[in-house]
Design a protein around this motif. Structure first.
Motif, PDB file in Angstrom:
ATOM      1  N   ASP A  62       0.857  -1.178   0.000  1.00  0.00           N
ATOM      2  CA  ASP A  62       0.000   0.000   0.000  1.00  0.00           C
ATOM      3  C   ASP A  62       0.893   1.228   0.000  1.00  0.00           C
ATOM      4  OD1 ASP A  62      -2.227   1.473   2.444  1.00  0.00           O
ATOM      5  OD2 ASP A  62      -2.155   1.667   0.255  1.00  0.00           O
ATOM      6  N   ILE A  63       1.341   1.631  -1.180  1.00  0.00           N
ATOM      7  CA  ILE A  63       2.320   2.724  -1.233  1.00  0.00           C
ATOM      8  C   ILE A  63       1.637   4.030  -1.569  1.00  0.00           C
ATOM      9  CG2 ILE A  63       4.343   3.571  -2.441  1.00  0.00           C
ATOM     10  CD1 ILE A  63       5.273   0.772  -2.745  1.00  0.00           C
ATOM     11  N   GLN A  64       1.900   5.019  -0.758  1.00  0.00           N
ATOM     12  CA  GLN A  64       1.256   6.315  -0.967  1.00  0.00           C
ATOM     13  C   GLN A  64       2.243   7.308  -1.533  1.00  0.00           C
ATOM     14  OE1 GLN A  64      -1.012   7.326   2.599  1.00  0.00           O
ATOM     15  NE2 GLN A  64      -2.332   5.748   1.747  1.00  0.00           N
ATOM     16  N   LYS A  65       1.765   8.123  -2.441  1.00  0.00           N
ATOM     17  CA  LYS A  65       2.648   9.157  -2.995  1.00  0.00           C
ATOM     18  C   LYS A  65       2.732  10.307  -1.998  1.00  0.00           C
ATOM     19  CE  LYS A  65       3.809   8.820  -7.588  1.00  0.00           C
ATOM     20  NZ  LYS A  65       3.258   9.011  -8.924  1.00  0.00           N
ATOM     21  N   PRO A  66       3.879  10.969  -1.949  1.00  0.00           N
ATOM     22  CA  PRO A  66       4.014  12.071  -0.982  1.00  0.00           C
ATOM     23  C   PRO A  66       3.173  13.274  -1.405  1.00  0.00           C
ATOM     24  CG  PRO A  66       5.913  12.013  -2.407  1.00  0.00           C
ATOM     25  CD  PRO A  66       5.080  10.833  -2.779  1.00  0.00           C
ATOM     26  N   ALA A  67       2.739  14.032  -0.437  1.00  0.00           N
ATOM     27  CA  ALA A  67       2.001  15.255  -0.767  1.00  0.00           C
ATOM     28  C   ALA A  67       2.930  16.228  -1.455  1.00  0.00           C
ATOM     29  CB  ALA A  67       1.459  15.874   0.516  1.00  0.00           C
ATOM     30  N   GLY A  68       2.386  17.084  -2.287  1.00  0.00           N
ATOM     31  CA  GLY A  68       3.216  18.104  -2.926  1.00  0.00           C
ATOM     32  C   GLY A  68       3.973  17.590  -4.116  1.00  0.00           C
ATOM     33  N   GLY A  69       3.524  16.493  -4.704  1.00  0.00           N
ATOM     34  CA  GLY A  69       4.178  16.046  -5.932  1.00  0.00           C
ATOM     35  C   GLY A  69       5.392  15.193  -5.691  1.00  0.00           C
ATOM     36  N   ASP A  70       6.282  15.117  -6.689  1.00  0.00           N
ATOM     37  CA  ASP A  70       7.368  14.150  -6.662  1.00  0.00           C
ATOM     38  C   ASP A  70       8.601  14.589  -5.903  1.00  0.00           C
ATOM     39  OD1 ASP A  70       5.933  12.395  -8.046  1.00  0.00           O
ATOM     40  OD2 ASP A  70       6.913  12.693  -9.967  1.00  0.00           O
ATOM     41  N   THR A  71       8.638  15.804  -5.409  1.00  0.00           N
ATOM     42  CA  THR A  71       9.917  16.279  -4.863  1.00  0.00           C
ATOM     43  C   THR A  71      10.352  15.460  -3.646  1.00  0.00           C
ATOM     44  OG1 THR A  71       8.600  18.013  -3.865  1.00  0.00           O
ATOM     45  CG2 THR A  71      10.028  18.639  -5.700  1.00  0.00           C
ATOM     46  N   GLY A  72       9.506  15.331  -2.633  1.00  0.00           N
ATOM     47  CA  GLY A  72       9.905  14.582  -1.451  1.00  0.00           C
ATOM     48  C   GLY A  72      11.151  15.182  -0.830  1.00  0.00           C
ATOM     49  N   PHE A  73      11.781  14.475   0.080  1.00  0.00           N
ATOM     50  CA  PHE A  73      12.982  14.961   0.754  1.00  0.00           C
ATOM     51  C   PHE A  73      14.089  13.952   0.525  1.00  0.00           C
ATOM     52  CE2 PHE A  73      11.087  18.574   2.558  1.00  0.00           C
ATOM     53  CZ  PHE A  73       9.751  18.241   2.681  1.00  0.00           C
ATOM     54  N   ARG A  74      15.179  14.412  -0.041  1.00  0.00           N
ATOM     55  CA  ARG A  74      16.225  13.507  -0.462  1.00  0.00           C
ATOM     56  C   ARG A  74      17.129  13.125   0.702  1.00  0.00           C
ATOM     57  NH1 ARG A  74      20.852  13.292  -3.027  1.00  0.00           N
ATOM     58  NH2 ARG A  74      21.309  15.514  -2.814  1.00  0.00           N
ATOM     59  N   LEU A  75      17.418  11.840   0.816  1.00  0.00           N
ATOM     60  CA  LEU A  75      18.377  11.368   1.802  1.00  0.00           C
ATOM     61  C   LEU A  75      19.622  10.926   1.054  1.00  0.00           C
ATOM     62  CD1 LEU A  75      18.900  10.579   4.814  1.00  0.00           C
ATOM     63  CD2 LEU A  75      18.193   8.273   4.168  1.00  0.00           C
ATOM     64  N   ASN A  76      20.758  11.360   1.544  1.00  0.00           N
ATOM     65  CA  ASN A  76      22.014  11.002   0.913  1.00  0.00           C
ATOM     66  C   ASN A  76      22.740   9.986   1.786  1.00  0.00           C
ATOM     67  OD1 ASN A  76      24.471  10.923  -0.367  1.00  0.00           O
ATOM     68  ND2 ASN A  76      24.715  13.148  -0.515  1.00  0.00           N
ATOM     69  N   LEU A  77      23.110   8.832   1.229  1.00  0.00           N
ATOM     70  CA  LEU A  77      23.828   7.832   2.005  1.00  0.00           C
ATOM     71  C   LEU A  77      25.319   8.157   2.096  1.00  0.00           C
ATOM     72  CD1 LEU A  77      22.907   4.653   2.983  1.00  0.00           C
ATOM     73  CD2 LEU A  77      21.255   6.293   2.193  1.00  0.00           C
ATOM     74  N   PHE A  78      25.737   9.166   1.308  1.00  0.00           N
ATOM     75  CA  PHE A  78      27.141   9.562   1.333  1.00  0.00           C
ATOM     76  C   PHE A  78      27.289  10.842   2.162  1.00  0.00           C
ATOM     77  CE2 PHE A  78      28.618   6.619  -1.890  1.00  0.00           C
ATOM     78  CZ  PHE A  78      27.427   6.270  -2.503  1.00  0.00           C
ATOM     79  N   THR A  79      28.504  11.284   2.403  1.00  0.00           N
ATOM     80  CA  THR A  79      28.716  12.457   3.255  1.00  0.00           C
ATOM     81  C   THR A  79      28.391  13.763   2.534  1.00  0.00           C
ATOM     82  OG1 THR A  79      30.658  11.180   3.865  1.00  0.00           O
ATOM     83  CG2 THR A  79      30.243  13.180   5.117  1.00  0.00           C
ATOM     84  N   THR A  80      28.658  13.802   1.217  1.00  0.00           N
ATOM     85  CA  THR A  80      28.340  15.020   0.456  1.00  0.00           C
ATOM     86  C   THR A  80      27.677  14.651  -0.857  1.00  0.00           C
ATOM     87  OG1 THR A  80      30.432  15.007  -0.746  1.00  0.00           O
ATOM     88  CG2 THR A  80      30.393  16.210   1.360  1.00  0.00           C
ATOM     89  N   ASP A  81      27.032  15.641  -1.474  1.00  0.00           N
ATOM     90  CA  ASP A  81      26.387  15.418  -2.771  1.00  0.00           C
ATOM     91  C   ASP A  81      27.421  15.057  -3.833  1.00  0.00           C
ATOM     92  OD1 ASP A  81      23.753  17.954  -2.504  1.00  0.00           O
ATOM     93  OD2 ASP A  81      23.984  15.933  -1.666  1.00  0.00           O
ATOM     94  N   GLU A  82      28.610  15.657  -3.714  1.00  0.00           N
ATOM     95  CA  GLU A  82      29.665  15.393  -4.698  1.00  0.00           C
ATOM     96  C   GLU A  82      30.077  13.926  -4.638  1.00  0.00           C
ATOM     97  OE1 GLU A  82      28.966  19.311  -4.172  1.00  0.00           O
ATOM     98  OE2 GLU A  82      29.868  18.163  -2.540  1.00  0.00           O
ATOM     99  N   GLU A  83      30.186  13.415  -3.408  1.00  0.00           N
ATOM    100  CA  GLU A  83      30.556  12.005  -3.225  1.00  0.00           C
ATOM    101  C   GLU A  83      29.534  11.090  -3.874  1.00  0.00           C
ATOM    102  OE1 GLU A  83      32.290  11.686   1.200  1.00  0.00           O
ATOM    103  OE2 GLU A  83      31.566   9.792   0.331  1.00  0.00           O
ATOM    104  N   GLU A  84      28.249  11.436  -3.693  1.00  0.00           N
ATOM    105  CA  GLU A  84      27.171  10.609  -4.240  1.00  0.00           C
ATOM    106  C   GLU A  84      27.257  10.594  -5.763  1.00  0.00           C
ATOM    107  OE1 GLU A  84      23.152  12.084  -4.166  1.00  0.00           O
ATOM    108  OE2 GLU A  84      22.452  10.242  -3.197  1.00  0.00           O
ATOM    109  N   GLU A  85      27.494  11.786  -6.328  1.00  0.00           N
ATOM    110  CA  GLU A  85      27.627  11.941  -7.773  1.00  0.00           C
ATOM    111  C   GLU A  85      28.793  11.106  -8.287  1.00  0.00           C
ATOM    112  OE1 GLU A  85      25.779  13.983  -9.839  1.00  0.00           O
ATOM    113  OE2 GLU A  85      26.966  13.229 -11.518  1.00  0.00           O
ATOM    114  N   HIS A  86      29.905  11.206  -7.590  1.00  0.00           N
ATOM    115  CA  HIS A  86      31.116  10.482  -7.973  1.00  0.00           C
ATOM    116  C   HIS A  86      30.892   8.972  -7.913  1.00  0.00           C
ATOM    117  CE1 HIS A  86      35.288   8.873  -7.225  1.00  0.00           C
ATOM    118  NE2 HIS A  86      35.452   9.559  -8.350  1.00  0.00           N
ATOM    119  N   ALA A  87      30.191   8.523  -6.861  1.00  0.00           N
ATOM    120  CA  ALA A  87      29.926   7.086  -6.700  1.00  0.00           C
ATOM    121  C   ALA A  87      29.085   6.571  -7.858  1.00  0.00           C
ATOM    122  CB  ALA A  87      29.223   6.832  -5.370  1.00  0.00           C
ATOM    123  N   ALA A  88      28.091   7.379  -8.274  1.00  0.00           N
ATOM    124  CA  ALA A  88      27.216   6.964  -9.375  1.00  0.00           C
ATOM    125  C   ALA A  88      28.015   6.780 -10.653  1.00  0.00           C
ATOM    126  CB  ALA A  88      26.118   7.996  -9.575  1.00  0.00           C
TER     127      ALA A  88
END
Lengths: 389, 324
Positions: free
Chosen positions: A307-333
């Motif tokens: 039973d999966i519900q979409k978040p209110a306010g559209g697709d933006t939601g709140f992003r969680l990063n498993l890495f320490t910085t956004d740059e690290e996440e980008e680099h890992a990808a």
């Protein structure tokens, strides 16, 4: 091979996922009054955990899970966790989702390998469930769902023999075979070697019911013991004090499956790069379509119960990063080796029109029927939620 | 210690190492990895055999075991899986026979698979099943006309291992073992006869050997027990390993016994009969520790037991040990 492996695999991996998400959410959370609109607070964290746990222990979903069935591929299972992780306002990029899944699988692989008895994998599962109950201790509704699943586990698994548990363990080990992703927490604690293989100690408590190695007893024709001899080896073992509890409540004794993450110890993974052992993994990833058909059937049945519900306010939601910085996440990808790509099943892109129609219908049913009460503002949404209680 | 590279790592399955020791030639090895059997031949490049019988099922079925069966007229390579039994010529080049198990349409709570392989009586190949039944196949000296001669229904739990008599003065030619630890002794022939049964105590017997009327059995609690085949009485009990035993093997010329377990250890023992008391005895000879590895296969590579080979879960090699 054992048709009873999936519930254990799913619940333990799910438990590890919750430990990791909880740790990352705590690490990134800001005290409520100081938080900007797009920053995490404690309230947000609790809500994300509640949402995911509610989805995970959904009654219809659990019914499907507990049906006797073979294990499906890593691809199919990864798709289920993708959906689960997005059961709330939280969003994860591909790189973070990959890292999350790597950590989950290596942690459970470690726990299965180190279980003293095959039956102890049930204690590991109970450790995860005990911790999950702690996450939602102030939500009696969800607590009930988790207890229900607990009871179903006890009912399904308590009567199994040691031999059947060993078959389950062997099935799990086949699933985890050749996975050697290095986890910094494991490397630091010296439970994993730099080649990705886990350290298997030859000292410590023997499994409950096993004797400390070293004794030879000889019996005569009448069955009377007539001689004793001893032999020594490099191992250094002792008898454990007591057995863990297999009841709904109790001291599990075993530490495997308890939360090893804490806010101050960020966890990184290291891609092991191309090596011989990855060859067999790569082969699995490019399996031909006929196999994917059965997996899509499975996913349709399983996700149909979610039973999966979409978040209110559209697709933006709140992003969680498993890495320490956004740059690290980008680099890992960008630097993730091809062989380790999970190639998550893109359900919409299936070739067969009949299958596509079926899945579209099921996915359509997962859309929220009516809009959520309250505005798109994050704060007001939470107020509305509290009003509803 | 020598290491032979495998194309795939070995799966955590009982008795997961097959060895063929042709006279005056280097041994051939086989180890199961999921749906594949990796073969390292004494001649030619390494080969891979796949489990058969996908059909309407999800995917290629998993293999449970592989073993070479040496009969007087020929040697066959036998593979067991979730779907049935495959028999090949000894180099894996041609399939000789396929037997499908009765697999239910939808997976039942009880798993279905074949497991436990042994040549018996100079003429048969015996294969165990998860139903507890032992299939006895009659093997012609050449060709593909293999027939199912008999089904032995005595065990009530999944078969784990089967072993035939090695050495003379055997009281019984065959021993079968199951998940509950029950051992059955049989005499082979046109019709097999049950000679005796040693009841299990709930502890799985994962591996068994039969030599000169002595049954050596390895258990899930790390114990090795020796039984006298004729009377079914216990002769010796060894607290051999700290975890589940996965493999036992016996060297018929000397009575050496090899044991491998999840605790990373491989032990070599010596069986003997005390000349004064006629008691069967066992002593410890040697230990090897395969660091950070759960051993899943261990076999002697010669009939005297001077050399042996070992496989482990997630290990992409076969380790060979011999005299210095």
């Amino acid at each position: 091979m054992s048709a009873r492996t999936l519930p254990l695999l799913f619940l333990n991996l799910g438990g590890e996922m919750l430990y990791i998400l909880d740790q990352r959410l705590r690490a990134q959370s800001i005290p409520g009054e100081k938080a900007r609109k797009d920053e995490w607070t404690d309230v947000d964290r609790k809500r994300v955990m509640n949402d995911i746990i509610t989805t995970m222990f959904n009654k219809k979903f659990m019914e499907e899970l507990f049906k006797p069935q073979d294990l499906y591929s890593k691809k199919a299972l990864r798709t289920v966790y993708d959906r689960l992780a997005h059961a709330s306002i939280m969003r994860l990029n591909q790189a973070s989702m990959d890292k999350l899944y790597d950590l989950m699988t290596m942690a459970f692989k470690y726990q299965v390998l180190l279980c003293p008895r095959p039956r102890d994998v049930l204690l590991v599962t109970f450790n995860h469930l005990d911790a999950i109950k702690d996450f939602i201790s102030d939500s009696p509704g969800i607590l009930n769902q988790v207890d229900e699943t607990f009871r179903q586990l006890i009912e399904t698994y308590s009567c199994l023999s040691d031999g059947e548990f060993q078959l389950i363990r062997q099935t799990l080990l086949i699933f985890f075979q050749d996975m050697h992703i290095r986890v910094s927490l494991f490397l630091k604690d010296k439970v994993q070697n730099s080649n990705g293989h886990f350290v298997l100690p030859i000292s410590g408590p023997v499994p409950w019911g096993t004797e400390v190695p070293g004794l030879i007893r000889i019996f005569n024709h009448k069955g009377v013991e007539v001689k004793r001899a001893e032999f020594t080896t490099a191992g250094n073992y002792f008898i454990p004090q007591r057995e863990g509890s297999f009841e709904l409540y109790g001291d599990r004794v075993l530490k495997l499956g308890t939360n090893m993450y804490s806010v101050t110890r960020p966890v990184e993974t290291h891609m092991s790069g191309s090596s011989k052992t990855l060859a067999s993994q790569a082969k699995e990833n490019i399996a031909p379509n006929p196999l994917a058909k059965e997996e899509l059937n499975f996913l349709a049945r399983l996700l149909g119960g979610l039973d999966i519900q979409k978040p209110a306010g559209g697709d933006t939601g709140f992003r969680l990063n498993l890495f320490t910085t956004d740059e690290e996440e980008e680099h890992a990808a960008q630097t993730r080796p091809e062989e380790l790509s999970y190639k998550v099943i893109n359900i919409e892109a299936t070739q067969e029109p009949g299958r596509r129609a079926e899945l579209s219908r099921i996915l359509g049913e997962l859309e929220v029927a009516e809009p959520r009460p309250g505005s798109a503002e994050k704060g007001e949404d939470l107020l509305a939620l509290m009003d509803g209680l | 210690m020598r290491s032979l590279a495998l194309r795939n790592s070995s799966s955590a399955l009982y008795n997961n190492l097959a060895v063929l020791c042709p006279p005056a030639r280097p041994p051939a090895f086989g180890a199961v990895h999921g749906t594949i059997l990796s073969l390292l031949g004494s001649e030619g490049p390494p080969r891979q055999l796949q489990a058969r019988g996908g059909g309407s099922a999800l995917s290629t079925p998993l293999l449970t075991q592989a073993a070479w069966c040496e009969l007087p007229a020929r040697v066959l390579l036998v593979l067991t899986s979730q779907r049935g039994v495959q028999m090949y010529e000894s180099d894996g080049s041609t399939m000789v026979f396929w037997h499908a198990l009765d697999v239910p349409e939808h997976p039942a709570a009880h798993s279905v698979f074949a497991r436990g392989i042994s040549a018996a009586g100079g003429r048969f190949i015996c294969v165990g099943t998860s139903f507890g039944a032992v299939l006895v196949f009659d093997i012609p000296p050449k060709g593909t006309n293999v027939t199912l001669n008999e089904v032995l229904e005595q065990h009530r739990d999944p078969i784990t291992d089967i072993a035939a008599e090695q050495g003379q003065d055997g009281a019984g030619d065959l021993v079968t073992a199951d998940d509950s630890g029950t051992l059955c002794l049989w005499s082979t022939g046109e019709e097999f006869t049950l000679l005796g049964q040693i009841p299990g105590s709930g502890c799985t017997c994962s591996s068994v050997t039969l030599w000169n009327g002595i049954v050596a059995a390895g258990y899930g609690n790390g114990q090795i027990r020796l039984w006298e085949a004729g009377s079914g009485r216990i002769c010796a009990q060894v607290s051999a390993h700290a975890r589940w035993i996965y493999a036992l093997d016996l060297a018929p010329l000397t009575g050496k016994l090899l044991s491998g377990a999840e605790d990373s250890f491989v032990h070599v023992w010596k069986l003997s009969r005390n000349p004064d008391t006629d008691d069967i005895e066992i002593q410890h000879c040697h230990a090897e520790c395969v660091t950070d590895t759960q051993v899943c296969g261990a076999r002697f590579c010669d009939p005297a037991g001077d050399t042996f080979a070992v496989t482990g879960y997630d290990l992409s090699e076969i380790l060979c040990y011999g005299p210095a």
